[in-house]
Design a protein around this motif. Structure first.
Motif, PDB file in Angstrom:
ATOM      1  N   GLY A   1     -13.374 -10.321  -6.298  1.00 56.08           N
ATOM      2  CA  GLY A   1     -13.272  -8.893  -6.590  1.00 56.08           C
ATOM      3  C   GLY A   1     -11.971  -8.308  -6.076  1.00 56.08           C
ATOM      4  O   GLY A   1     -11.315  -7.523  -6.767  1.00 56.08           O
ATOM      5  N   ALA A   2     -11.603  -8.706  -4.869  1.00 55.43           N
ATOM      6  CA  ALA A   2     -10.337  -8.235  -4.292  1.00 55.43           C
ATOM      7  C   ALA A   2      -9.160  -8.713  -5.136  1.00 55.43           C
ATOM      8  O   ALA A   2      -8.240  -7.941  -5.437  1.00 55.43           O
ATOM      9  N   LEU A   3      -9.205  -9.973  -5.532  1.00 55.80           N
ATOM     10  CA  LEU A   3      -8.128 -10.536  -6.345  1.00 55.80           C
ATOM     11  C   LEU A   3      -8.016  -9.801  -7.677  1.00 55.80           C
ATOM     12  O   LEU A   3      -6.911  -9.444  -8.107  1.00 55.80           O
ATOM     13  N   GLY A   4      -9.144  -9.543  -8.314  1.00 54.63           N
ATOM     14  CA  GLY A   4      -9.123  -8.822  -9.589  1.00 54.63           C
ATOM     15  C   GLY A   4      -8.556  -7.417  -9.455  1.00 54.63           C
ATOM     16  O   GLY A   4      -7.734  -6.981 -10.270  1.00 54.63           O
ATOM     17  N   LEU A   5      -8.967  -6.722  -8.404  1.00 50.50           N
ATOM     18  CA  LEU A   5      -8.474  -5.366  -8.186  1.00 50.50           C
ATOM     19  C   LEU A   5      -6.977  -5.372  -7.864  1.00 50.50           C
ATOM     20  O   LEU A   5      -6.214  -4.559  -8.398  1.00 50.50           O
ATOM     21  N   LEU A   6      -6.552  -6.300  -7.027  1.00 47.65           N
ATOM     22  CA  LEU A   6      -5.133  -6.382  -6.670  1.00 47.65           C
ATOM     23  C   LEU A   6      -4.270  -6.721  -7.881  1.00 47.65           C
ATOM     24  O   LEU A   6      -3.178  -6.172  -8.043  1.00 47.65           O
ATOM     25  N   LEU A   7      -4.743  -7.622  -8.725  1.00 47.66           N
ATOM     26  CA  LEU A   7      -3.978  -7.954  -9.934  1.00 47.66           C
ATOM     27  C   LEU A   7      -3.931  -6.769 -10.894  1.00 47.66           C
ATOM     28  O   LEU A   7      -2.907  -6.540 -11.556  1.00 47.66           O
ATOM     29  N   THR A   8      -5.003  -5.990 -10.951  1.00 53.32           N
ATOM     30  CA  THR A   8      -5.011  -4.772 -11.762  1.00 53.32           C
ATOM     31  C   THR A   8      -3.986  -3.776 -11.225  1.00 53.32           C
ATOM     32  O   THR A   8      -3.225  -3.172 -11.990  1.00 53.32           O
TER      33      THR A   8
ATOM     34  N   LEU B   1      -3.124   8.630   4.132  1.00 50.70           N
ATOM     35  CA  LEU B   1      -2.507   7.992   5.290  1.00 50.70           C
ATOM     36  C   LEU B   1      -1.067   7.585   5.014  1.00 50.70           C
ATOM     37  O   LEU B   1      -0.211   7.690   5.873  1.00 50.70           O
ATOM     38  N   ARG B   2      -0.851   7.094   3.800  1.00 51.00           N
ATOM     39  CA  ARG B   2       0.487   6.611   3.465  1.00 51.00           C
ATOM     40  C   ARG B   2       0.665   6.664   1.959  1.00 51.00           C
ATOM     41  O   ARG B   2       0.459   5.683   1.264  1.00 51.00           O
ATOM     42  N   ALA B   3       1.048   7.802   1.460  1.00 50.28           N
ATOM     43  CA  ALA B   3       1.268   7.975   0.028  1.00 50.28           C
ATOM     44  C   ALA B   3       2.759   7.859  -0.247  1.00 50.28           C
ATOM     45  O   ALA B   3       3.512   8.785   0.003  1.00 50.28           O
ATOM     46  N   THR B   4       3.177   6.712  -0.722  1.00 48.20           N
ATOM     47  CA  THR B   4       4.583   6.467  -1.019  1.00 48.20           C
ATOM     48  C   THR B   4       4.733   6.087  -2.487  1.00 48.20           C
ATOM     49  O   THR B   4       3.793   5.572  -3.097  1.00 48.20           O
ATOM     50  N   PRO B   5       5.911   6.312  -3.051  1.00 45.56           N
ATOM     51  CA  PRO B   5       6.123   5.920  -4.447  1.00 45.56           C
ATOM     52  C   PRO B   5       5.985   4.406  -4.616  1.00 45.56           C
ATOM     53  O   PRO B   5       6.417   3.638  -3.751  1.00 45.56           O
ATOM     54  N   VAL B   6       5.363   4.004  -5.725  1.00 43.93           N
ATOM     55  CA  VAL B   6       5.227   2.570  -5.986  1.00 43.93           C
ATOM     56  C   VAL B   6       6.597   1.993  -6.311  1.00 43.93           C
ATOM     57  O   VAL B   6       7.486   2.695  -6.782  1.00 43.93           O
ATOM     58  N   GLY B   7       6.729   0.737  -6.042  1.00 46.21           N
ATOM     59  CA  GLY B   7       7.976   0.040  -6.327  1.00 46.21           C
ATOM     60  C   GLY B   7       7.766  -1.447  -6.124  1.00 46.21           C
ATOM     61  O   GLY B   7       6.635  -1.931  -5.984  1.00 46.21           O
ATOM     62  N   TRP B   8       8.865  -2.158  -6.091  1.00 45.78           N
ATOM     63  CA  TRP B   8       8.781  -3.614  -5.935  1.00 45.78           C
ATOM     64  C   TRP B   8       8.178  -4.001  -4.591  1.00 45.78           C
ATOM     65  O   TRP B   8       7.494  -5.022  -4.492  1.00 45.78           O
ATOM     66  N   ALA B   9       8.403  -3.201  -3.556  1.00 50.19           N
ATOM     67  CA  ALA B   9       7.812  -3.507  -2.246  1.00 50.19           C
ATOM     68  C   ALA B   9       6.290  -3.391  -2.305  1.00 50.19           C
ATOM     69  O   ALA B   9       5.571  -4.201  -1.715  1.00 50.19           O
ATOM     70  N   THR B  10       5.787  -2.399  -3.035  1.00 45.67           N
ATOM     71  CA  THR B  10       4.335  -2.253  -3.206  1.00 45.67           C
ATOM     72  C   THR B  10       3.773  -3.462  -3.943  1.00 45.67           C
ATOM     73  O   THR B  10       2.723  -3.988  -3.593  1.00 45.67           O
ATOM     74  N   LEU B  11       4.498  -3.899  -4.954  1.00 44.54           N
ATOM     75  CA  LEU B  11       4.079  -5.074  -5.721  1.00 44.54           C
ATOM     76  C   LEU B  11       4.060  -6.317  -4.825  1.00 44.54           C
ATOM     77  O   LEU B  11       3.125  -7.112  -4.881  1.00 44.54           O
ATOM     78  N   ALA B  12       5.065  -6.469  -3.986  1.00 44.75           N
ATOM     79  CA  ALA B  12       5.126  -7.623  -3.075  1.00 44.75           C
ATOM     80  C   ALA B  12       3.976  -7.580  -2.068  1.00 44.75           C
ATOM     81  O   ALA B  12       3.352  -8.611  -1.782  1.00 44.75           O
ATOM     82  N   ARG B  13       3.666  -6.394  -1.531  1.00 40.22           N
ATOM     83  CA  ARG B  13       2.542  -6.271  -0.600  1.00 40.22           C
ATOM     84  C   ARG B  13       1.233  -6.668  -1.273  1.00 40.22           C
ATOM     85  O   ARG B  13       0.430  -7.410  -0.717  1.00 40.22           O
ATOM     86  N   ASN B  14       1.034  -6.200  -2.490  1.00 41.62           N
ATOM     87  CA  ASN B  14      -0.167  -6.573  -3.224  1.00 41.62           C
ATOM     88  C   ASN B  14      -0.179  -8.062  -3.537  1.00 41.62           C
ATOM     89  O   ASN B  14      -1.244  -8.676  -3.579  1.00 41.62           O
ATOM     90  N   GLY B  15       0.995  -8.644  -3.757  1.00 37.73           N
ATOM     91  CA  GLY B  15       1.084 -10.088  -3.969  1.00 37.73           C
ATOM     92  C   GLY B  15       0.649 -10.859  -2.738  1.00 37.73           C
ATOM     93  O   GLY B  15      -0.055 -11.883  -2.841  1.00 37.73           O
ATOM     94  N   LEU B  16       1.032 -10.373  -1.570  1.00 35.06           N
ATOM     95  CA  LEU B  16       0.605 -11.004  -0.320  1.00 35.06           C
ATOM     96  C   LEU B  16      -0.907 -10.917  -0.165  1.00 35.06           C
ATOM     97  O   LEU B  16      -1.574 -11.905   0.168  1.00 35.06           O
ATOM     98  N   LEU B  17      -1.455  -9.754  -0.438  1.00 36.20           N
ATOM     99  CA  LEU B  17      -2.910  -9.587  -0.345  1.00 36.20           C
ATOM    100  C   LEU B  17      -3.629 -10.429  -1.400  1.00 36.20           C
ATOM    101  O   LEU B  17      -4.686 -11.004  -1.130  1.00 36.20           O
ATOM    102  N   ALA B  18      -3.045 -10.546  -2.591  1.00 38.38           N
ATOM    103  CA  ALA B  18      -3.646 -11.367  -3.650  1.00 38.38           C
ATOM    104  C   ALA B  18      -3.627 -12.845  -3.258  1.00 38.38           C
ATOM    105  O   ALA B  18      -4.595 -13.571  -3.515  1.00 38.38           O
ATOM    106  N   ALA B  19      -2.549 -13.301  -2.640  1.00 36.95           N
ATOM    107  CA  ALA B  19      -2.498 -14.692  -2.170  1.00 36.95           C
ATOM    108  C   ALA B  19      -3.577 -14.929  -1.114  1.00 36.95           C
ATOM    109  O   ALA B  19      -4.235 -15.979  -1.115  1.00 36.95           O
ATOM    110  N   THR B  20      -3.780 -13.964  -0.246  1.00 35.17           N
ATOM    111  CA  THR B  20      -4.827 -14.066   0.770  1.00 35.17           C
ATOM    112  C   THR B  20      -6.203 -14.101   0.111  1.00 35.17           C
ATOM    113  O   THR B  20      -7.055 -14.915   0.483  1.00 35.17           O
ATOM    114  N   ALA B  21      -6.415 -13.254  -0.885  1.00 43.08           N
ATOM    115  CA  ALA B  21      -7.695 -13.243  -1.607  1.00 43.08           C
ATOM    116  C   ALA B  21      -7.911 -14.571  -2.335  1.00 43.08           C
ATOM    117  O   ALA B  21      -9.033 -15.087  -2.369  1.00 43.08           O
TER     118      ALA B  21
END
Length: 171
Positions: free
Chosen positions: A71-78, A101-121
């Motif tokens: 579920g985490a992987l699916g949500l992160l990939l979405t 808590l932390r509303a920042t504009p999306v960008g490549w760094a956001t994508l990379a963070r989600n990639g790290l979480l997706a690898a963990t998932a």
């Protein structure tokens, strides 16, 4: 190692769900800024918060951990797909990944963070099989996240000499 990854993911999704729940005005705006119809803002907001809480809970409960990781992987990939589409359209809406808590504009760094979480998932979903593969993906994503985050913050600029190193000069 799998247990630690499960707990990290559960904490991330739990905190994200709580923060979104407390940010009742920001979440609908964030959903709309990704280009979704206005009538979907509230239902998608509640669905997203519920999904994150259920995912966090499933990751903690042993028999459901694999389902929670999927579920985490699916949500992160979405999320990754939504970020890529936004960047491709030249938009950088506020993420609100962690509510107010932390509303920042999306960008490549956001994508990379989600990639790290997706690898963990993915690591959790496979019950720790092929750790070299997920460690490699996670390392690449983490490196990109840190470098892009530093670049965004202005601490690293193109042509900047790395502290402690002299540039190579041919004489």
């Amino acid at each position: 190692m799998v247990l630690a990854a499960r707990l990290v993911l559960a904490a991330v999704f739990g905190v994200a769900g709580i923060a979104k729940l407390l940010d009742r005005e920001g979440l609908p705006r964030a959903i709309a800024s990704f280009g979704l119809p206005a009538r979907t803002e509230k239902p998608l907001g509640y669905l997203l918060i519920s999904y994150e809480f259920v995912t966090a809970l499933a990751l903690i409960v042993n028999p459901w951990a694999r389902i929670g990781a999927l579920g985490a992987l699916g949500l992160l990939l979405t999320f990754c797909l939504a970020i890529v589409v936004s960047i491709a359209r030249g938009r950088t809406p506020d993420c609100h990944c962690f509510g107010g808590l932390r509303a920042t504009p999306v960008g490549w760094a956001t994508l990379a963070r989600n990639g790290l979480l997706a690898a963990t998932a993915g690591f959790v979903a496979t019950d720790g099989r092929a750790p070299w593969f997920f460690t490699g993906l996670g390392t690449i994503a983490a490196t990109c996240w840190v470098v892009l985050g530093l670049k965004r913050s202005g601490k690293v600029r193109p042509g900047m000499v790395t502290p402690g190193f002299e540039p190579f000069r041919v004489r």
